[in-house]
Design an enzyme around this catalytic site. Structure first.
Site, short mmCIF file in Angstrom:
data_model
loop_
_atom_site.label_atom_id
_atom_site.label_comp_id
_atom_site.label_asym_id
_atom_site.label_seq_id
_atom_site.Cartn_x
_atom_site.Cartn_y
_atom_site.Cartn_z
N THR A 1 -15.01 32.28 -70.98
CA THR A 1 -15.95 31.23 -71.40
C THR A 1 -15.89 29.99 -70.52
O THR A 1 -16.80 29.16 -70.56
CB THR A 1 -15.60 30.77 -72.83
OG1 THR A 1 -14.24 30.29 -72.82
CG2 THR A 1 -15.77 31.88 -73.85
N CYS B 1 -12.79 31.46 -66.38
CA CYS B 1 -12.26 32.43 -67.34
C CYS B 1 -13.47 32.96 -68.12
O CYS B 1 -14.61 32.70 -67.73
CB CYS B 1 -11.18 31.82 -68.25
SG CYS B 1 -11.74 30.55 -69.40
N HIS C 1 -19.45 3.88 -65.35
CA HIS C 1 -18.77 5.17 -65.48
C HIS C 1 -17.29 5.04 -65.11
O HIS C 1 -16.45 5.72 -65.69
CB HIS C 1 -19.46 6.23 -64.62
CG HIS C 1 -20.89 6.44 -64.97
ND1 HIS C 1 -21.28 6.89 -66.21
CD2 HIS C 1 -22.03 6.20 -64.27
CE1 HIS C 1 -22.60 6.96 -66.26
NE2 HIS C 1 -23.08 6.53 -65.09
C1 RB5 Z 1 -9.79 36.42 -72.16
O1 RB5 Z 1 -10.16 37.51 -72.91
C2 RB5 Z 1 -10.51 35.18 -72.65
O2 RB5 Z 1 -9.98 34.76 -73.85
C3 RB5 Z 1 -10.44 34.09 -71.60
O3 RB5 Z 1 -10.98 34.55 -70.40
C4 RB5 Z 1 -11.18 32.81 -71.89
O4 RB5 Z 1 -12.49 33.04 -72.30
C5 RB5 Z 1 -10.49 31.84 -72.75
O5 RB5 Z 1 -10.96 30.72 -72.98
#
Ligand code: RB5
Length: 144
Positions: free
Chosen positions: A67, A65, A133
């Site tokens: 981030t 996604c 671990h």
């Molecule tokens: C989408 O805009 C963004 O919020 C998503 O891709 C992600 O970074 C969320 O954690």
């Protein structure tokens, strides 16, 4: 290896790259969507991938996604999933060796193709080290 791959709209383009990269390397990679850049909600795709790894349909998963944080948080809500956000290839190695992670997550906005490819190479080359671990990983359980 059977690998499930998913993302949200922010990760769409790199997700397609990852699917092709995995197939080129001989993995049985399945694209679990989305299939366009239309805005979607990352928990929907993270859950889909996480459930398919947790039930054994796939051995491992890859999620992306913007981030990488949203898909990590979401996937880790599924019992049996250890989803790790890899910011560089070393994270990928350690996520397997120390955490026995079964899903690797990437930031589509802060990670380039080269870093993702090197990270996936490391991910597949590394094995869980067990020992101390294993004791720690076994303690990762919902507690309330
Ligand atoms: C989408 O805009 C963004 O919020 C998503 O891709 C992600 O970074 C969320 O954690």
């Amino acid at each position: 290896m059977k690998i499930a791959v998913g993302s949200d709209h922010a990760g769409f383009e790199l997700k397609n790259y990852v699917v092709e990269w995995l197939k080129e390397k001989g993995h049985d990679a399945v694209d679990m969507g989305p299939f366009s850049e239309e805005s979607v909600d990352y928990p929907d795709y993270a859950r889909k991938v996480a459930l398919s790894v947790a039930d054994g349909t796939f051995r491992q998963g890859v999620l992306l996604c913007g981030t990488g944080i949203g898909v990590s948080i979401s996937a880790n809500k599924v019992k049996g999933i250890r989803a790790a956000l890899a910011c560089n290839p070393e994270f990928a190695t350690l996520a397997r060796q120390h955490n026995n992670a079964n899903i690797i997550c990437f930031s589509a906005r802060f990670t380039d193709r080269e870093t993702i490819a090197r990270s996936l190479e490391n991910w597949f080359a590394a094995d869980f080290e067990g020992g101390r671990h294993e004791r720690r990983v076994n303690k990762i359980e919902p507690c309330c």
